[in-house]
Design a protein around this motif. Structure first.
Motif, PDB file in Angstrom:
ATOM      1  N   LEU A 111       0.829  -1.206   0.000  1.00  0.00           N
ATOM      2  CA  LEU A 111       0.000   0.000   0.000  1.00  0.00           C
ATOM      3  C   LEU A 111       0.865   1.259   0.000  1.00  0.00           C
ATOM      4  CD1 LEU A 111      -2.955   1.214   0.454  1.00  0.00           C
ATOM      5  CD2 LEU A 111      -2.282   1.367   2.830  1.00  0.00           C
ATOM      6  N   PHE A 112       1.885   1.297   0.875  1.00  0.00           N
ATOM      7  CA  PHE A 112       2.735   2.488   0.967  1.00  0.00           C
ATOM      8  C   PHE A 112       3.605   2.657  -0.274  1.00  0.00           C
ATOM      9  CE2 PHE A 112       1.895   2.130   5.614  1.00  0.00           C
ATOM     10  CZ  PHE A 112       1.284   3.370   5.744  1.00  0.00           C
ATOM     11  N   GLU A 114       2.660   1.930  -3.252  1.00  0.00           N
ATOM     12  CA  GLU A 114       1.776   2.561  -4.244  1.00  0.00           C
ATOM     13  C   GLU A 114       1.554   4.021  -3.931  1.00  0.00           C
ATOM     14  OE1 GLU A 114      -1.184  -0.826  -6.006  1.00  0.00           O
ATOM     15  OE2 GLU A 114      -1.368   1.288  -6.400  1.00  0.00           O
ATOM     16  N   LEU A 115       1.225   4.296  -2.657  1.00  0.00           N
ATOM     17  CA  LEU A 115       0.823   5.659  -2.304  1.00  0.00           C
ATOM     18  C   LEU A 115       2.020   6.607  -2.223  1.00  0.00           C
ATOM     19  CD1 LEU A 115      -1.970   5.089   0.382  1.00  0.00           C
ATOM     20  CD2 LEU A 115      -2.206   5.409  -2.079  1.00  0.00           C
TER      21      LEU A 115
END
Lengths: 410, 92
Positions: free
Chosen positions: B48-49, B51-52
């Motif tokens: 997730l991190f 990607e973000l």
């Protein structure tokens, strides 16, 4: 019939599996037998479960990440006759003692004394739960259950997969944990009910693009933080919640969750006893044949069951229960460890984590302790932190307090 | 973004965002499961991190476990994703 990640299996594939099971004597003759099963192939596991149910045998599913020694220990503790580990061709015979009982499902749960105990549920009680659950959810056969939690535990297996099959729909089992992949799968089956642990739901809701939405999502296992629920509601048609335990299966369902602590309406085949809002008490579940003390604190208001806290010290690692005593037993079997205590610690991103304190005469490398644990425990059960202490704090009555330790670390 | 940058970024996420207690074992050959003791939820958070924060878009297919075996494997995988130009805006 069923999807496992990208594979679609037809009824014909199921029949072929059944023929294969027929060719293995220990499976074919599974009446009055207790079979422990630890398989990574989810299609094979589900069909085996259906097969054993049809034959009236007893099955004990073990999470596929469990190491072989751990699986052997669990299967032995559950008095199983055989263990199938990762392949139907790899069978260990553990016992030949005759067993005469009704077939069903074995699950591990924390007991009143703290040591994990074997919960046995007959197939007829599972069936009763399924009928009650399906009628309460009232979803049609065009709603796909997408299951992204372990299908060896009752939430994923009974509520996720078996209930979907019962209402004539085709479940999708996801084992590949890539958020983008999960979002794609949700998009492929737009009319879905998505079964996952709150942490996963939260991660996915943060990744969703403007044109992505959950249809129905089911949360279970722990009270979802209020702020997570709000963001989840904003990207879902409806948020569901269910509450249950290994002994009784699913107990209550909420089909339009507004407050995180509201577990929902008790299923019609059960009678649920709990306190009132200003005087909560232990949640007791009465089935047709017995009463289950949940060790959870709650109350009922306007027919809705609310959960307040766990009375015992079970650690909830992303929806999977870790029983401190089980981990402590493994640690204390390490020859150099004199005493050990296992408790939970909160991590902002990943929820509850397993932590341990231990007493030893000599310094023990952390890596040695991890390696020791990994022989007997699944990854989620292995403490993330080890602290060597000179003594383990005791309460005035001489007992250890995991709750107190957990509180000092918040 | 060089391979070194990517490894540094992974270190930063694990140390500061995920607060990985086993961060002292971090090095290029460290295995995510066996050496860093990351479980599936932590790996999910890491993805997730990535990607973000890094703006590297993950493919929407099932990932090969081999790409997540060690820090080095992961860095090589991210480098490939990055080079393929599947880059989205960063949210930093």
């Amino acid at each position: 019939m069923i999807y496992a990640d990208d594979h679609y299996y037809t009824l014909h594939d199921v029949e072929k599996q059944y023929e294969f099971f027929d060719s293995i004597e220990q499976i074919r003759e599974c009446q009055n037998k207790r079979l422990a099963v630890c398989l990574s192939d989810m299609f094979q596991w589900i069909t085996l479960c259906l097969y054993i149910r049809q034959k009236g045998g007893m099955v004990f599913p073990i999470h596929p990440s469990t190491p072989q020694q751990g699986a052997l220990r669990m299967a032995t503790d559950a008095s199983c006759h055989f263990l199938f580990y990762q392949s139907m061709h790899s069978m260990t015979e553990l016992s030949s003692i005759e067993w005469e009982g009704e077939g069903g499902l074995i699950q591990m749960s924390s007991g009143t004394t703290g040591t994990p105990k074997c919960i046995e549920r007959s197939w007829s009680s599972v069936e009763e739960e399924l009928t009650s659950y399906v009628s309460t959810l009232s979803l049609d056969r065009f709603t796909t259950s997408i299951v992204a939690c372990p299908v060896t535990h009752s939430y994923g297996l009974i509520s996720g997969v078996l209930s979907c099959l019962k209402r004539g729909a085709e479940p999708v089992i996801i084992t590949k944990m890539n958020p983008s992949y999960l979002l794609k799968k949700l998009n492929e089956h737009r009319n879905h009910i998505f079964y996952a642990a709150p942490t996963l739901l939260h991660t996915l809701s943060r990744l969703m693009g403007a044109n992505q939405r959950f249809h129905y999502v089911m949360t279970s296992g722990t009270v979802i933080p209020a702020i997570w629920l709000e963001s989840l509601k904003s990207v879902s048609t409806k948020v569901f919640q269910q509450y249950g335990c290994s002994e009784a299966g699913c107990v209550a369902v909420h089909t339009n969750l507004q407050q995180a602590w509201e577990m929902g309406y008790p299923l019609p085949h059960l009678r649920v006893e709990a306190g009132e809002m200003d005087a909560p008490s232990e949640i007791i579940v009465h089935t047709a044949t017995n009463s289950v003390s949940t060790k959870d604190l709650g109350y009922v208001k306007d027919g809705i069951l609310s959960f307040l806290a766990r009375i015992d010290d079970t650690i909830n690692v992303a929806g999977l229960n870790v029983y401190p005593q089980e981990v402590e037993n493994v640690l204390m079997n390490e020859p150099r460890v004199i005493e050990a205590i296992v408790f939970r610690k909160q991590n902002n991103f990943t929820g509850e984590r397993v932590c341990a304190q231990y007493v030893s005469e000599e310094t023990i490398e952390e890596i040695d302790l991890r390696e020791w644990c990994s022989k007997y425990l699944a990854p989620h059960q292995i403490p993330i932190e080890f602290e060597r202490v000179s003594s383990i704090e005791k309460l005035p009555n001489g007992k250890v307090s995991r709750k107190k330790l957990a509180e000092t670390y918040i | 973004m060089t391979r070194e940058d990517i490894i540094q970024a992974i270190y930063h996420i694990l140390k500061n965002k995920i607060e990985l207690p086993t961060i002292s074992s971090f090095h290029e050959e460290a295995r995510l499961n066996e050496d860093l003791y990351m479980d599936s939820v932590m790996i999910l958070e890491l993805i997730l991190f990535i990607e973000l924060d890094l703006g590297i878009k993950m493919p929407d297919e099932a990932l090969s476990p081999n790409d997540f075996k060690t820090v080095g494997h992961l860095a090589a995988f991210l480098e490939r994703q990055h080079v393929q130009g599947v880059v989205v805006e960063t949210h930093d």
